[in-house]
Motif scaffolding. Structure first.
Motif, PDB file in Angstrom:
ATOM      1  N   GLU A  59       0.801  -1.221   0.000  1.00  0.00           N
ATOM      2  CA  GLU A  59       0.000   0.000   0.000  1.00  0.00           C
ATOM      3  C   GLU A  59       0.832   1.267   0.000  1.00  0.00           C
ATOM      4  OE1 GLU A  59      -3.384   0.479  -0.282  1.00  0.00           O
ATOM      5  OE2 GLU A  59      -3.234  -1.617  -0.879  1.00  0.00           O
ATOM      6  N   ASP A  60       1.911   1.312   0.761  1.00  0.00           N
ATOM      7  CA  ASP A  60       2.696   2.535   0.895  1.00  0.00           C
ATOM      8  C   ASP A  60       4.141   2.273   0.491  1.00  0.00           C
ATOM      9  OD1 ASP A  60       3.244   5.189   1.541  1.00  0.00           O
ATOM     10  OD2 ASP A  60       3.863   4.662   3.566  1.00  0.00           O
ATOM     11  N   VAL A  61       4.590   2.954  -0.553  1.00  0.00           N
ATOM     12  CA  VAL A  61       5.948   2.759  -1.033  1.00  0.00           C
ATOM     13  C   VAL A  61       6.641   4.104  -1.218  1.00  0.00           C
ATOM     14  CG1 VAL A  61       5.394   0.605  -2.245  1.00  0.00           C
ATOM     15  CG2 VAL A  61       5.368   2.761  -3.493  1.00  0.00           C
ATOM     16  N   ILE A  62       7.952   4.041  -1.188  1.00  0.00           N
ATOM     17  CA  ILE A  62       8.798   5.137  -1.639  1.00  0.00           C
ATOM     18  C   ILE A  62       9.653   4.536  -2.740  1.00  0.00           C
ATOM     19  CG2 ILE A  62      10.653   6.732  -1.044  1.00  0.00           C
ATOM     20  CD1 ILE A  62       9.583   6.727   1.827  1.00  0.00           C
ATOM     21  N   ALA A  63       9.665   5.179  -3.898  1.00  0.00           N
ATOM     22  CA  ALA A  63      10.370   4.601  -5.045  1.00  0.00           C
ATOM     23  C   ALA A  63      10.907   5.695  -5.953  1.00  0.00           C
ATOM     24  CB  ALA A  63       9.435   3.689  -5.837  1.00  0.00           C
ATOM     25  N   LEU A  64      11.944   5.321  -6.684  1.00  0.00           N
ATOM     26  CA  LEU A  64      12.494   6.180  -7.721  1.00  0.00           C
ATOM     27  C   LEU A  64      12.209   5.508  -9.057  1.00  0.00           C
ATOM     28  CD1 LEU A  64      14.270   8.662  -8.411  1.00  0.00           C
ATOM     29  CD2 LEU A  64      16.218   7.108  -8.367  1.00  0.00           C
ATOM     30  N   ASN A 128      12.661   4.728 -24.031  1.00  0.00           N
ATOM     31  CA  ASN A 128      13.571   3.610 -24.241  1.00  0.00           C
ATOM     32  C   ASN A 128      13.504   2.610 -23.099  1.00  0.00           C
ATOM     33  OD1 ASN A 128      15.631   2.120 -25.516  1.00  0.00           O
ATOM     34  ND2 ASN A 128      17.201   3.189 -24.363  1.00  0.00           N
ATOM     35  N   ARG A 129      13.823   3.041 -21.895  1.00  0.00           N
ATOM     36  CA  ARG A 129      13.833   2.150 -20.729  1.00  0.00           C
ATOM     37  C   ARG A 129      13.135   2.821 -19.564  1.00  0.00           C
ATOM     38  NH1 ARG A 129      20.111   1.794 -20.617  1.00  0.00           N
ATOM     39  NH2 ARG A 129      19.603   3.888 -21.231  1.00  0.00           N
ATOM     40  N   VAL A 130      12.488   2.015 -18.741  1.00  0.00           N
ATOM     41  CA  VAL A 130      11.893   2.490 -17.496  1.00  0.00           C
ATOM     42  C   VAL A 130      12.403   1.573 -16.403  1.00  0.00           C
ATOM     43  CG1 VAL A 130       9.766   2.939 -16.216  1.00  0.00           C
ATOM     44  CG2 VAL A 130       9.803   3.263 -18.703  1.00  0.00           C
ATOM     45  N   LYS A 131      13.038   2.161 -15.393  1.00  0.00           N
ATOM     46  CA  LYS A 131      13.571   1.389 -14.272  1.00  0.00           C
ATOM     47  C   LYS A 131      12.960   1.913 -12.988  1.00  0.00           C
ATOM     48  CE  LYS A 131      16.617  -0.988 -16.616  1.00  0.00           C
ATOM     49  NZ  LYS A 131      16.545  -2.407 -16.749  1.00  0.00           N
ATOM     50  N   ILE A 132      12.640   1.009 -12.085  1.00  0.00           N
ATOM     51  CA  ILE A 132      12.112   1.399 -10.788  1.00  0.00           C
ATOM     52  C   ILE A 132      12.993   0.825  -9.697  1.00  0.00           C
ATOM     53  CG2 ILE A 132      10.491  -0.538 -10.771  1.00  0.00           C
ATOM     54  CD1 ILE A 132       8.588   1.284  -9.108  1.00  0.00           C
ATOM     55  N   MET A 133      13.283   1.664  -8.712  1.00  0.00           N
ATOM     56  CA  MET A 133      14.027   1.221  -7.542  1.00  0.00           C
ATOM     57  C   MET A 133      13.136   1.505  -6.333  1.00  0.00           C
ATOM     58  SD  MET A 133      17.773   2.310  -6.039  1.00  0.00           S
ATOM     59  CE  MET A 133      17.356   4.022  -5.853  1.00  0.00           C
ATOM     60  N   VAL A 134      12.686   0.460  -5.676  1.00  0.00           N
ATOM     61  CA  VAL A 134      11.848   0.612  -4.506  1.00  0.00           C
ATOM     62  C   VAL A 134      12.745   0.833  -3.303  1.00  0.00           C
ATOM     63  CG1 VAL A 134      10.101  -0.463  -3.039  1.00  0.00           C
ATOM     64  CG2 VAL A 134      10.029  -0.799  -5.527  1.00  0.00           C
ATOM     65  N   ILE A 135      12.581   1.978  -2.653  1.00  0.00           N
ATOM     66  CA  ILE A 135      13.406   2.323  -1.505  1.00  0.00           C
ATOM     67  C   ILE A 135      12.775   1.797  -0.210  1.00  0.00           C
ATOM     68  CG2 ILE A 135      14.394   4.256  -0.210  1.00  0.00           C
ATOM     69  CD1 ILE A 135      14.290   5.803  -2.936  1.00  0.00           C
ATOM     70  N   ARG A 136      11.457   1.907  -0.124  1.00  0.00           N
ATOM     71  CA  ARG A 136      10.760   1.365   1.042  1.00  0.00           C
ATOM     72  C   ARG A 136       9.418   0.815   0.594  1.00  0.00           C
ATOM     73  NH1 ARG A 136       8.900   5.498   5.084  1.00  0.00           N
ATOM     74  NH2 ARG A 136       6.874   5.187   4.133  1.00  0.00           N
ATOM     75  N   ASP A 137       9.097  -0.357   1.075  1.00  0.00           N
ATOM     76  CA  ASP A 137       7.843  -1.038   0.750  1.00  0.00           C
ATOM     77  C   ASP A 137       7.252  -1.551   2.041  1.00  0.00           C
ATOM     78  OD1 ASP A 137       5.749  -2.383  -0.418  1.00  0.00           O
ATOM     79  OD2 ASP A 137       6.979  -3.988  -1.234  1.00  0.00           O
ATOM     80  N   ASN A 138       6.274  -0.834   2.572  1.00  0.00           N
ATOM     81  CA  ASN A 138       5.639  -1.245   3.852  1.00  0.00           C
ATOM     82  C   ASN A 138       4.323  -1.915   3.612  1.00  0.00           C
ATOM     83  OD1 ASN A 138       7.769  -0.190   5.290  1.00  0.00           O
ATOM     84  ND2 ASN A 138       6.727   1.722   5.715  1.00  0.00           N
TER      85      ASN A 138
END
Length: 138
Positions: A59-64, A128-138
């Motif tokens: 439900e609650d994430v912080i991501a780049l 071209n590309r889409v990248k996701i980095m999940v910093i916090r996943d609660n």
């Protein structure tokens, strides 16, 4: 987690630009893998695992979310998508690299919304590309 199938391997073909194949071959050879098939299997497994992680966001994430694109082809539509997801986009950063641009979106909020944003960005041919980095996943 990916499990090896119990069936016989399938032989298939793909249309991939020569430059990408040459770079891919150099990478797997530098890593000491046995052959291109092994490298492709590993790349596919990583793709599956990455997709599974994206589907499992809480439900609650912080991501780049970072993506590169041809500015002149999609800038208007991309701004529209970013406005549609302003409830989860806290900050954006934009860098020009010739005809390509690199954009990063710092996101916080519902995992489902961040996942939808990532998939929307992947829909554009000019991206071209889409990248996701999940910093916090609660």
């Amino acid at each position: 987690m990916y499990e090896h199938p119990k069936q016989h391997p399938m032989r298939t073909s793909f249309n991939i630009p020569d430059a990408v194949v040459e770079e891919f071959d150099q990478v797997w050879q530098d890593e000491g893998l046995d052959n291109r098939s092994r490298a492709v299997r590993e790349a596919m497994q990583e793709y599956i695992e990455s997709h599974s992680r994206l589907e499992d966001l809480s439900e609650d994430v912080i991501a780049l979310v970072a993506f590169d694109y041809r500015h002149h082809e999609v800038i208007g539509e991309l701004h529209g998508v970013q406005h549609d997801y302003q409830d989860v986009i806290l900050n954006t950063s934009h860098t020009h690299q010739g005809e390509w641009c690199l954009e990063s979106l710092f996101c916080q909020g519902a995992g489902e919304r961040v996942r939808e944003l990532t998939y929307r960005l992947r829909d554009f041919d000019g991206v071209n590309r889409v990248k996701i980095m999940v910093i916090r996943d609660n």
